[in-house]
Design a protein around this motif. Structure first.
Motif, mmCIF file in Angstrom:
data_model
loop_
_atom_site.group_PDB
_atom_site.id
_atom_site.type_symbol
_atom_site.label_atom_id
_atom_site.label_comp_id
_atom_site.label_asym_id
_atom_site.label_seq_id
_atom_site.Cartn_x
_atom_site.Cartn_y
_atom_site.Cartn_z
ATOM 1 N N GLY A 45 33.173 28.631 7.662
ATOM 2 C CA GLY A 45 32.565 28.439 6.354
ATOM 3 C C GLY A 45 33.606 28.191 5.282
ATOM 4 O O GLY A 45 33.403 27.383 4.368
ATOM 5 N N TRP A 91 24.315 25.548 9.077
ATOM 6 C CA TRP A 91 24.445 26.575 8.038
ATOM 7 C C TRP A 91 23.115 26.896 7.355
ATOM 8 O O TRP A 91 22.896 28.015 6.919
ATOM 9 C CB TRP A 91 25.477 26.139 6.996
ATOM 10 N N VAL A 113 29.142 33.889 3.554
ATOM 11 C CA VAL A 113 29.543 32.481 3.609
ATOM 12 C C VAL A 113 29.060 31.749 2.364
ATOM 13 O O VAL A 113 29.764 30.879 1.823
ATOM 14 C CB VAL A 113 28.970 31.815 4.880
#
Length: 595
Positions: A45, A91, A113
């Protein structure tokens, strides 16, 4: 050109050492993101944030979004490609259940993240951020058919989502909204009206945009009791579930904003657009609050994120910029002047930002971990306590971290002097971008009222009493530890101030509601200070234990920062208490026409 380095080490310290992330391996998803895997996720990330998103931050600010005559919107150069990398990396669905295409990992990992990505490019991250809020609403309130129909494409990022609340005449007071819904007779509705300030309302980064829209069904009760929530896609789905015919929804214009230029903030027009009820009739407010609570924590994260990147750039500049000599003697004899980081007032600024930002990171990760427990634990009592904590902390985090995020962006800009006012250094953008976080998803004055008017008394004050008990027990457990005295003594004083303020509100807020309203913002910040202090107490305790195992500059710095917070920031609790106790009489005395 501004710099950014994701604070991975600090996140791991908080999650692993302070919050005991590893103890929750029995909860669903935690075992899949523990130890080295957690660190690998954070590092990946960080790479995406630093190398892909951050270089586009200034591009988005300069270029902004463009609306064509047909209502389509083009995002800044590079945004679409960056979003593709975000989407392809999975993500979007990091913490979404696997049955809908997500990875089912802890929400706390998603938050960790998310901080890096929001620091790197706040405007870009608003596109997936709104989508994740819409996903949350669908997960809780959607039928099984609706979940199967809409979630997989949203979770993989092929489609994005929005939330449509505000109208030109109705902001916080949603009972005033006029957007109407007329039944079509086949279970769908015709949605007509106008919504404003719709983030990511139209753009070129997704195949479809799934709008969640508040509207009033014909004949529904007046006020908030008659509001329903609808799924209104930009493109209708065909029999195979693929985007097809254009729906009656369009972007009428783009707002010209102070900041977040890279995000398309739209005026959305609904002209008999086909919509589908999400949740029960007249149950829209409850469904929307699922989305708003998710969004409020996301906005709190934005406040933290802006403070972090502004701090990093201020530190870098302060180390390099030479100006004057140290008050206690020359520190850089090989130069014509010393770097400004030697000056006490510059250090005051930097340590103020750092001490609140690091405490804020710990507090938001602690709250995210509580959200994981509330949703994943099999122990009903544990779930209830965690859910209480999240509800209590949400307005504190949103209000305090975004107020401080803006303050800290301004303070960091000040370190640059005149150069901070020049666009090429990027500090102006941080200030302008940070300002919106104090306003949207419920202005901070509303957050303070929510805390005082709703959250304190909820369930007979169960949540706030549990918080007082936890902090008090921490102070008592460490009372005889002299090494902890610099942290626990000030924390106990702050807790006493908060408890006294709470008692004052109980005694004076009921008899005169203006007293509660007048006290609300100071109370919210007083609460935030004590919560930050509690995080610093826990971090200091762990840092001392780590130092006992062997010297570490990282842990030494933690203790110095903790002491600064207790000496320079925590004493503000007494001033907040004094303001609260002054009541509302003087504030309400002046006639409106005299202002």
């Amino acid at each position: 050109m501004p710099i950014f380095k994701a604070p991975v080490q600090d996140t791991l310290f908080v999650l692993n050492d302070v919050l005991g992330y590893g103890r929750y391996a029995n909860l669903p998803g935690f075992a899949d993101a523990g130890g080295d895997v957690l660190e690998a996720i954070l590092e990946e990330g960080a790479k995406l944030s630093e190398n892909v998103m951050h270089p586009l931050n200034r591009v988005g600010d300069i270029e902004g979004c463009k609306r064509a005559p047909d209502g389509s919107v083009t995002t800044p150069k590079g945004f679409r490609e960056a979003f593709d990398q975000y989407r392809e990396g999975g993500w979007m669905g990091l913490a979404v259940p696997e049955e809908f295409g997500g990875q089912g990992l802890p929400y706390s990992v998603h938050v960790a993240v998310g901080e890096y990505m929001s620091s790197a490019n706040m405007a870009l991250m608003m596109y997936p951020g709104l989508t994740q809020g819409a996903i949350a609403a669908l997960l809780v309130h959607g039928t099984e058919e609706q979940k199967a129909k809409w979630l997989p494409k949203m979770v993989d990022g092929t489609w994005t989502g929005t939330m449509n609340l505000t109208e030109p005449h109705a902001g916080t007071d949603l009972g005033l909204l006029r957007t109407k819904a007329v039944p079509n007779g086949d279970g769908s509705y015709k949605i007509s009206g106008q919504k404003i300030f719709i983030s990511a309302g139209e753009h070129d980064m997704a195949e479809n945009i799934v709008h969640l829209v508040l509207a009033r069904i014909e004949g529904a009760p007046e006020g908030v009791k008659g509001i329903s929530l609808f799924i209104v896609p930009k493109l209708k789905l065909d029999a195979e579930g693929k985007p097809g015919e254009r729906n009656g929804v369009s972007c009428g214009s783009l707002e010209e904003k102070m900041g977040i230029h890279g995000n398309a903030t739209c005026v959305m027009n609904y002209d008999e657009a086909t919509g589908h009820l999400l949740g029960p009739e007249n149950g829209g407010l409850k469904a929307m609050f699922t989305m708003m609570n998710e969004a409020r924590l996301g906005v709190a994260l934005q406040g933290l994120s802006i403070a972090e990147i502004a701090y990093q750039n201020a530190v870098s500049y302060a180390r390099d910029r030479i100006q004057g000599r140290s008050l206690t003697g020359v520190k850089a004899p090989d130069k014509k002047a010393d770097p400004i980081i030697v000056h006490p007032d510059i250090r005051r600024v930097l340590l103020t930002i750092r001490s609140i930002t690091e405490a804020g990171r710990a507090l938001i990760l602690w709250t995210a971990l509580q959200a994981d427990i509330a949703h994943r634990s099999e122990d009903e009592k544990e779930r209830q306590a965690a859910d209480d904590n999240v509800g209590l902390m949400t307005p504190v985090l949103k209000g305090v971290l975004t107020d401080k995020g803006f303050d800290h962006a301004v303070m960091a800009q000040q370190v640059f002097g005149g150069h901070g006012y020049i666009e090429e250094h990027g500090m102006s953008q941080f200030v302008r971008d940070a300002r919106i976080a104090m306003i949207y998803e419920g202005a901070n004055g509303v957050q303070a009222l929510d805390l005082v008017g709703r959250k304190l008394g909820m369930h007979g004050g169960r949540a706030v009493q549990a918080f007082f008990k936890e902090v008090g027990e921490f102070c008592e457990a460490n009372r005889s530890d002299e090494a902890m005295a610099p942290y626990t003594k000030q924390l106990k004083k702050g807790l006493n101030d908060l408890q006294n303020a709470t008692m004052w509100l109980l005694q004076n807020g009921m008899s005169n509601p203006d007293n509660a309203g007048a006290a609300s913002t100071d109370y919210m910040h007083l609460f935030g200070l004590v919560a930050f202090g509690y995080m610093w107490g826990r971090m200091a305790k762990v840092a001392q234990e780590k130092l006992a195992e062997g010297k570490s500059d990282f842990h030494e710095s933690k203790l110095v920062t903790a002491r600064f917070f207790m000496e320079r920031v925590m004493p503000e609790t007494s001033a907040r208490l004094a303001r609260i106790s002054s009541g509302s009489t003087t504030m309400m005395l002046m006639p409106a026409e005299a202002f």
